[in-house]
Design a protein around this motif. Structure first.
Motif, mmCIF file in Angstrom:
data_model
loop_
_atom_site.group_PDB
_atom_site.id
_atom_site.type_symbol
_atom_site.label_atom_id
_atom_site.label_comp_id
_atom_site.label_asym_id
_atom_site.label_seq_id
_atom_site.Cartn_x
_atom_site.Cartn_y
_atom_site.Cartn_z
ATOM 1 N N VAL A 142 0.724 -1.121 -0.065
ATOM 2 C CA VAL A 142 -0.009 -0.058 -0.055
ATOM 3 C C VAL A 142 0.884 1.239 -0.047
ATOM 4 N N TYR A 145 2.536 1.769 -3.350
ATOM 5 C CA TYR A 145 1.407 1.979 -4.347
ATOM 6 C C TYR A 145 1.028 3.367 -4.332
ATOM 7 N N LEU A 146 0.708 4.163 -3.197
ATOM 8 C CA LEU A 146 0.299 5.276 -2.792
ATOM 9 C C LEU A 146 1.363 6.426 -3.309
ATOM 10 N N THR A 180 -7.329 4.456 -8.022
ATOM 11 C CA THR A 180 -5.982 4.409 -7.162
ATOM 12 C C THR A 180 -6.499 4.049 -5.691
ATOM 13 N N ALA A 184 -6.051 0.703 -3.525
ATOM 14 C CA ALA A 184 -5.230 0.850 -2.248
ATOM 15 C C ALA A 184 -5.812 0.054 -0.983
ATOM 16 N N ARG A 244 0.462 10.692 -0.997
ATOM 17 C CA ARG A 244 -0.222 10.703 -2.131
ATOM 18 C C ARG A 244 -0.774 12.086 -2.509
#
Length: 706
Positions: A142, A145-146, A180, A184, A244
């Motif tokens: 996570v 990814y962010l 997104t 997440a 993010r």
């Protein structure tokens, strides 16, 4: 059974091809839920006609969702399948893609999400986007990814189990980044399996995508920020959410800059600047400069802030040097050239030298070159009184020309090449809103290290009247007059703080690898042994006393010690203006002199080890960076390696005495594995820490810091 969810609005022209792409996986699909969100072009009817022809299990739900996220959620509420597959109404699935994703999930029982590669199709052509490299740690997935360290999951490239997405929904109030945030949440709950097989053709509508960023940028950013805050319910940490938010603000700013909406872009970049990592990145610095410069150009005003304030735009930068920055040959030339090249990425740059230009050096690397004197012009009185040993003679006519040039160019920032041009600092202070002194060395310390014996009269004078004392007073005054100071290394920054205190901000702008465009992408093969083993190399200005001493140590002591272990060892001394002491060294066994080399690459290609036995000097050793970038391992003294972030034993070997230096060379050349590891590590460190990207980031930070 797989449930396929397709949100659609006015997609009658593309829905037939989208549904047709699902046909090869018909046996695996239990239902296709088309969520028709208020279409006015007959999308639902077109989809039903295509499904009848293709014998697909289509069900059309007509809703007024108002966003893609809300439409997908409506589909999730209706879905009854064990697995969920989202697809947009203008994209196409690759044949067999759904089956491949399902097989991946079945082969990885711990995974609730399977992700494949996708082909992004835009006006510029197709690009293959591979899935990210996920790990077993869900929280790490996570965070990465962010932070955009993992590639975004394209809708239509992933298959998720109904269990993993139970209770997970898309944000409905935003049209940017909603997918997104959804993925997440899923990543926080389940493991991931990926395949590199392309599973989707993703058709990008560039105009529509850009419009999402710029329609109401402030409201969009606030809405996304609020939705990101809600991810805390899924155990996602604040740091990842803040990263993010800054990333989204930077994306919005990029699209605003393309539309020349500079004021709004600057507002977005304030949110980026608040983040400790993204705010100091090269891209962030570039965007901030572009937004400031665009605003000033748009209104046609060039305000002059009070001394010490940050310039409102850094679109015009004047770099004042003693010698021309082109062609770059020695350390000073190379540094001035690198800084000008980097600064030219952020604005208009003029490099002005006191000394005359060479005929061919009129324009280069995106910046303009000027001079304050010409060849063969009559000698005129000079500025200032008695100069120190490091100051250059500046004709009074040069100041008049400089004033005229500044009046015409109207720079926001002037960068002056340190104490050699001290006489110009005071007049420049009144001409420019921002004055930066670029101290290539802490000159007073360097003069003390070189230790030239003063004359009898000088020895009778008080210490403060000595050359070193006078240089130190000039350094103190220069720092007081400047808005910022640049130095080559952290060591020099600490030294300035020790000598003069810390009232003026000091930035580290390191010396970079010369001619970075020539750096190979991969480590070059080592030289063969046909002309001797090992071939030692030393490059530098051979009329400069610290280099002269180093050359003498190499030829008279270090090389003979190496030749006891390797009788065919040779030494190449290369550089401009060798003095008679250096020229005489060729009489020693195995010593070769290359005067004024035009191309250093040939010397690096035929050498095995760079040895830098300096016992005095300052700044950062450009010769070490160049050797490392050429694939040579380096052996040096502590002074030789001073200012470089190279680790002894891994990136470089460091020793004091001639015997120890020779022993390092012998040890290195006796162990092929270590030889290869050290040159590989030095090559990577030089590129990472002193390549063009690192220098651009340092120069940008030095220009925009307040």
């Amino acid at each position: 059974m797989i449930s396929v969810i397709i949100p659609a609005r006015n997609a009658a022209g593309t829905i037939g091809a989208t549904l047709s792409s699902l046909s090869p996986d018909r046996a695996l699909i239990g239902e296709i839920l088309l969520i028709d969100d208020g279409s006015e072009d007959g999308t639902g009817a077109a989809a039903e006609a295509a499904a009848r022809e293709l014998a697909l299990p289509l069900s059309v739900a007509r809703v007024s969702a108002g966003s893609a996220g809300a439409a997908r959620n409506a589909g999730l509420d209706k879905a009854s399948g064990e697995w969920i597959f989202f697809l947009d109404a203008d994209d196409e699935v690759m044949p067999g893609a759904v089956a491949a994703l399902l097989n991946t999930l079945r082969a990885n029982p711990g995974a609730g999400l399977a992700v494949g590669a996708s082909i992004h199709r835009a006006s510029g052509g197709d690009k293959l986007k591979l899935p990210g490299r996920y790990v077993a740690d869900r929280a790490a997935n996570v965070r990465r990814y962010l932070a955009n360290d993992l590639r975004s999951i394209t809708v239509g490239s992933a298959l998720v189990t109904a269990t993993a997405t139970a209770g997970v929904r898309f944000p409905e109030s935003i049209g940017l980044d909603e997918d997104t945030l959804y993925w997440a949440k899923v990543l926080s709950r389940t493991g991931v399996a990926s395949i590199e097989m392309p599973v989707l053709v993703y058709n990008i509508d560039e105009t529509r995508m850009a419009e999402r960023f710029v329609s109401e940028p402030r409201r969009v950013f606030l809405d996304v920020s609020l939705e990101l805050n809600r991810l805390a319910e899924f155990g996602i940490g604040k740091e990842a959410l803040q990263h993010r938010k800054a990333f989204v603000a930077q994306r919005i700013a990029r699209h605003l800059l393309r539309r020349k909406r500079y004021r709004e872009a600057a507002a977005m970049m304030r949110a980026v600047r608040a983040h400790p990592k993204l705010g100091s990145s090269l891209k962030s610095l570039q965007y901030r400069l572009r937004s400031w410069a665009g605003r000033i150009n748009a209104v046609g005003v060039r305000p002059r802030p009070r001394r010490g304030e940050a310039a409102p735009a850094l679109e015009r930068i004047l770099i004042l040097t003693a010698d021309p920055a082109f062609p770059p040959v020695s350390g000073g030339d190379l540094r001035n050239h690198q800084n000008a090249t980097a600064a030219a990425r952020f604005g208009e740059v003029v490099v002005v030298s006191v000394a005359p230009l060479e005929a061919e050096a009129l324009n280069t690397n995106g910046f303009r070159i000027e001079a304050l004197s010409t060849k063969n012009e009559p000698r005129s009185p000079s500025l200032g009184g008695r100069r120190t040993s490091i100051e250059v003679r500046i004709p009074q006519v040069a100041l008049a020309r400089l004033r005229a040039l500044v009046d015409d160019f109207r720079p926001d920032t002037i960068i002056v090449e340190g104490i050699p041009l001290f006489a110009l600092l005071k007049p420049l202070r009144t001409l420019v809103p921002r004055l930066i002194v670029d101290m290539h060395n802490v000159e007073s310390e360097l003069v003390g290290r070189i230790g030239a014996r003063p004359s009898f009269v000088a020895r009778l004078l008080p210490e403060r009247w000595s050359d070193q004392g006078r240089i130190r007073r000039r350094e103190r005054l220069a720092i007081a007059m400047a808005d910022r100071v640049w130095v080559c290394s952290e060591a020099d920054r600490n030294l300035l703080a020790e000598l003069f205190g810390g009232r003026t901000p000091v930035d580290v702008v390191p010396n970079g690898i010369p001619r970075p465009e020539r750096i190979p992408a991969i480590l070059p093969a080592p030289a063969d042994n046909s002309s001797g083993w090992p071939v030692l190399l030393f490059i530098g200005h051979l009329g400069y006393q610290p280099n002269v001493v180093a050359a003498q140590r190499l030829a008279a002591s270090i090389l003979p010690n190496v030749r006891r272990a390797f009788p065919s060892a040779r030494l190449i001394l290369a550089g401009r203006s060798p003095n008679p002491q250096v020229a005489g060294l060729v009489a020693l066994p195995g010593v070769e002199l290359v005067e004024n080399p035009h191309d250093l690459s040939t010397l690096y290609e035929q050498s095995h080890v760079a040895v830098v036995p300096l016992s005095s000097g300052g700044g950062t050793r450009i010769k070490i960076l160049e050797a490392a970038a050429a694939g040579l391992p380096v052996v040096a003294t502590p002074v030789g390696a001073e200012g470089l972030a190279f680790e002894h034993g891994d990136d470089i070997l460091i020793a004091d005495s001639d015997e120890e230096l020779a022993a390092c060379v012998v040890e290195l050349c006796s162990d092929p594995g270590r030889f290869e590891r050290q040159r590989q590590r030095a090559f990577e460190q030089a590129r990472r820490l002193y390549g063009s990207t690192a220098i651009e980031a340092a120069v940008a930070k030095g220009l925009v810091s307040s």
